[in-house]
Write a protein that holds these residues in place. Sequence first.
Motif, PDB file in Angstrom:
ATOM      1  N   VAL A 139      98.957  14.791  76.992  1.00 20.61           N
ATOM      2  CA  VAL A 139      99.484  13.485  76.614  1.00 20.61           C
ATOM      3  C   VAL A 139     100.229  13.566  75.283  1.00 20.61           C
ATOM      4  CG1 VAL A 139      97.583  12.351  77.808  1.00 20.61           C
ATOM      5  CG2 VAL A 139      97.442  12.687  75.336  1.00 20.61           C
ATOM      6  N   GLY A 140     100.355  14.778  74.720  1.00 15.53           N
ATOM      7  CA  GLY A 140     101.000  14.936  73.426  1.00 15.53           C
ATOM      8  C   GLY A 140     102.428  14.428  73.411  1.00 15.53           C
ATOM      9  N   GLY A 226     105.227  18.561  69.476  1.00 15.45           N
ATOM     10  CA  GLY A 226     104.460  17.502  70.115  1.00 15.45           C
ATOM     11  C   GLY A 226     105.001  16.141  69.764  1.00 15.45           C
ATOM     12  N   SER A 227     104.111  15.216  69.412  1.00  9.59           N
ATOM     13  CA  SER A 227     104.537  13.844  69.164  1.00  9.59           C
ATOM     14  C   SER A 227     104.956  13.614  67.719  1.00  9.59           C
ATOM     15  CB  SER A 227     103.400  12.882  69.519  1.00  9.59           C
ATOM     16  OG  SER A 227     102.225  13.201  68.783  1.00  9.59           O
ATOM     17  N   GLU A 228     104.308  14.316  66.786  1.00  9.73           N
ATOM     18  CA  GLU A 228     104.670  14.106  65.391  1.00  9.73           C
ATOM     19  C   GLU A 228     104.104  15.224  64.521  1.00  9.73           C
ATOM     20  OE1 GLU A 228     102.701  10.760  63.510  1.00  9.73           O
ATOM     21  OE2 GLU A 228     101.258  10.692  65.165  1.00  9.73           O
ATOM     22  N   ARG A 229     104.669  15.336  63.338  1.00 11.44           N
ATOM     23  CA  ARG A 229     104.228  16.303  62.338  1.00 11.44           C
ATOM     24  C   ARG A 229     103.802  15.503  61.109  1.00 11.44           C
ATOM     25  NH1 ARG A 229     108.135  21.301  61.618  1.00 11.44           N
ATOM     26  NH2 ARG A 229     107.428  21.496  63.781  1.00 11.44           N
ATOM     27  N   VAL A 230     102.538  15.667  60.710  1.00 15.55           N
ATOM     28  CA  VAL A 230     101.997  14.825  59.647  1.00 15.55           C
ATOM     29  C   VAL A 230     101.331  15.688  58.584  1.00 15.55           C
ATOM     30  CG1 VAL A 230     101.618  12.898  61.237  1.00 15.55           C
ATOM     31  CG2 VAL A 230      99.777  14.546  60.835  1.00 15.55           C
ATOM     32  N   LYS A 231     101.091  15.070  57.442  1.00 12.41           N
ATOM     33  CA  LYS A 231     100.298  15.713  56.404  1.00 12.41           C
ATOM     34  C   LYS A 231      98.898  15.950  56.966  1.00 12.41           C
ATOM     35  CE  LYS A 231     103.362  15.474  53.002  1.00 12.41           C
ATOM     36  NZ  LYS A 231     103.908  16.655  52.312  1.00 12.41           N
ATOM     37  N   GLN A 245      95.241   8.925  71.248  1.00  9.27           N
ATOM     38  CA  GLN A 245      96.290   9.312  72.202  1.00  9.27           C
ATOM     39  C   GLN A 245      95.711   9.520  73.595  1.00  9.27           C
ATOM     40  OE1 GLN A 245      98.954  12.457  71.126  1.00  9.27           O
ATOM     41  NE2 GLN A 245      99.788  11.347  69.373  1.00  9.27           N
ATOM     42  N   LEU A 246      94.469   9.996  73.668  1.00  7.88           N
ATOM     43  CA  LEU A 246      93.851  10.267  74.963  1.00  7.88           C
ATOM     44  C   LEU A 246      93.374   8.999  75.659  1.00  7.88           C
ATOM     45  CD1 LEU A 246      91.649  13.375  74.041  1.00  7.88           C
ATOM     46  CD2 LEU A 246      93.708  13.396  75.449  1.00  7.88           C
ATOM     47  N   LEU A 247      92.853   8.036  74.903  1.00  6.48           N
ATOM     48  CA  LEU A 247      92.052   6.974  75.514  1.00  6.48           C
ATOM     49  C   LEU A 247      92.538   5.554  75.274  1.00  6.48           C
ATOM     50  CD1 LEU A 247      88.536   8.460  74.676  1.00  6.48           C
ATOM     51  CD2 LEU A 247      89.638   8.406  76.927  1.00  6.48           C
ATOM     52  N   LYS A 252     101.160   2.326  76.214  1.00  9.60           N
ATOM     53  CA  LYS A 252     101.763   2.383  77.548  1.00  9.60           C
ATOM     54  C   LYS A 252     102.482   3.700  77.811  1.00  9.60           C
ATOM     55  CE  LYS A 252     100.220  -1.652  78.470  1.00  9.60           C
ATOM     56  NZ  LYS A 252      98.985  -1.747  79.293  1.00  9.60           N
ATOM     57  N   ASP A 253     102.879   4.387  76.739  1.00  3.55           N
ATOM     58  CA  ASP A 253     103.571   5.657  76.914  1.00  3.55           C
ATOM     59  C   ASP A 253     102.602   6.784  77.268  1.00  3.55           C
ATOM     60  OD1 ASP A 253     106.082   6.975  76.929  1.00  3.55           O
ATOM     61  OD2 ASP A 253     105.674   7.851  74.962  1.00  3.55           O
ATOM     62  N   ARG A 254     101.300   6.550  76.987  1.00  2.00           N
ATOM     63  CA  ARG A 254     100.326   7.628  77.187  1.00  2.00           C
ATOM     64  C   ARG A 254      99.078   7.196  77.958  1.00  2.00           C
ATOM     65  NH1 ARG A 254     102.199   8.707  72.067  1.00  2.00           N
ATOM     66  NH2 ARG A 254     103.072  10.800  71.781  1.00  2.00           N
ATOM     67  N   ALA A 255      98.980   5.965  78.379  1.00  2.00           N
ATOM     68  CA  ALA A 255      97.753   5.502  79.029  1.00  2.00           C
ATOM     69  C   ALA A 255      97.709   6.003  80.478  1.00  2.00           C
ATOM     70  CB  ALA A 255      97.669   3.977  78.982  1.00  2.00           C
ATOM     71  N   PHE A 256      97.582   7.316  80.614  1.00  2.00           N
ATOM     72  CA  PHE A 256      97.636   7.920  81.948  1.00  2.00           C
ATOM     73  C   PHE A 256      96.373   7.637  82.763  1.00  2.00           C
ATOM     74  CE2 PHE A 256     100.575  10.494  79.404  1.00  2.00           C
ATOM     75  CZ  PHE A 256     101.702  10.455  80.207  1.00  2.00           C
ATOM     76  N   LEU A 257      95.297   7.264  82.097  1.00  4.97           N
ATOM     77  CA  LEU A 257      94.062   6.930  82.819  1.00  4.97           C
ATOM     78  C   LEU A 257      93.922   5.436  83.053  1.00  4.97           C
ATOM     79  CD1 LEU A 257      91.467   9.286  81.086  1.00  4.97           C
ATOM     80  CD2 LEU A 257      92.656   9.636  83.254  1.00  4.97           C
TER      81      LEU A 257
END
Length: 584
Positions: A139-140, A226-231, A245-247, A252-257
């Motif tokens: 889901v990344g 992936g989705s972003e690069r953060v500190k 991101q998982l749950l 809506k872009d990642r709610a695969f479940l």
Amino acid sequence: MVSTKHFVHDPDKLVASAISAIPIANPSLAVDVENKIIYRKVAESEKVSVISGGGAGHEPSFASYVGKGILNAAVSGSIFASPSSSQILTALTSKVASNKGILQVIMNYTGDALNFGLGSEKAKAAGKQVETVIVGDDVGVGRQKSGKVGRRGIAGTVLVHKIVGAAADSGFTLKQCRDLAQLVARNIVSVGCSLSHVHVPGSEPVTETLEEDQIEIGMGIHNEQGSERVKTPDLPLLVEKLLKQLLDPNDKDRAFLGQLRPEDEWVLLLNNLGGVSPLEMGAILNEVVSALGSNYSIKPKRVYSGTFMTSLNGLGFSISLLRIEAIPFKSDTSFIDLLDYPHETIGWTGPQARFWDTTSTQNNFSTEAVAAERIEASGLNFNKTAFKESVSAGLQAVISAEAQITKYDDVVGDGDCGTTFKRGAEAVLSFLQDDRLPDDPVVAMTEIANTVEKAMGGTSGAIFSIFLTGFAEGLREIQPGAGKSVGMKEWCDAASYALKTLYSYTPARPGDRTLVDAFHPFIDTVSQTGDVQDAAKKAMQGAESTATMAAKLGRSTYVRDLENTPDPGAVGVATFFEGFAKTF
């Protein structure tokens, strides 16, 4: 800075040596080093066979999951490159029992899908019953960015292997195994993170790296963004971000479940990408389980923590969650039953029973692969001297451009495009210089296709092999055949036929930022005008235009900032055409 230090620097020797070690650790297995296949010595003809595979560099996936109760065979490619269809065909036709059918469970990468698809089609033509399930659990990168490609396959795939392998061993039918694999795959979500890129042995150093205080959220297992690069956050904040991101059903872009249900039960797999110490993995596991309980009221029914699917020595980890669903056609069997099912592998770190069969020395089924198809001569003839001169010039141009192509791929891919093109070019050049070119153009193109596939592997090897095989078939369509000499019109017609053949296996079209953006303008121009030099210019213009295109296919799809970098594959193709055209 990414370390480039390795104990073995030759990637081909490294892969061959590593897979040769598998039967040492598990005496119930055998290895076909030439085809990079690990398989069980004893085949059970009354059970469905399950095979998988993909690029090397992800060990213990997939070779170490071969054994009774999980996989019957695994096919390895070069590092981060899919195996060829000929390797896969060998596995399907001579390394596993096929009486009850064969199920392929692979990850969603273009090269794997193409090569395993082509291998299965050839096996079906030889009378084998083969089904394929492609797993995309990552889901990344969300729906919008992944586009036509869909979700990448990452570590959650091994849960599919474990469950469906147990089902096959316990007597499920091929259809039941396929449906079960699809059910499990639909209910898995995974996401990873990493503190650093990894370096592929034998390649140039990675030029694009993370800063010392950065972490990549959703990095793929081939260095893809992936989705972003953060500190780099504190561990609790990092885990919170990954679990969201998982749950999160509102993403809506990642709610695969979809919506989570209070009665849902779960399996957790925490995967080490290769370079995290066991001490840190323990701390990460503690934090993940704590956050699942406090934030989502989830207490996993099973927890697996360890090294399941690596990215070489990747300094990162991934979290996979499997929602447990009832098996509609096997009410007396559950996901948990199959996860707990005994097995004889060295890769799965859950409960396991080891009863190595050290007495068996060979398969109890045929060891002969389907014989290579005899290439029937077409009766055509062609100017071999001119052909060798033009093709050799194109190949030399590709070899000279390796560093530039690699530089582009370091930005938008996994850094191996230049070396892959160079390897293919050198193999064909050797074929031509050794005076092995047949007198019949159809036979010649077919043998070049086989040479390319074997040398390159991966997505590129499959694409070029399909194209060149289509080219041979296009030549064969020429009527009348006997004694006819192939001229410019016939070459152009065959090239157009080859492009149509390629289009039947890939959704890539002009504008999708792939090597098609170089192929199409060259073939279109030369077919209309016969001007090879102008066609080569159009091919390079097409390749250069990809720098401003949004990626719709391939690993570039997952890269946030392409930095006005052209597609490396398109540049490689256009470079060949430029060298080729200089002889006209």
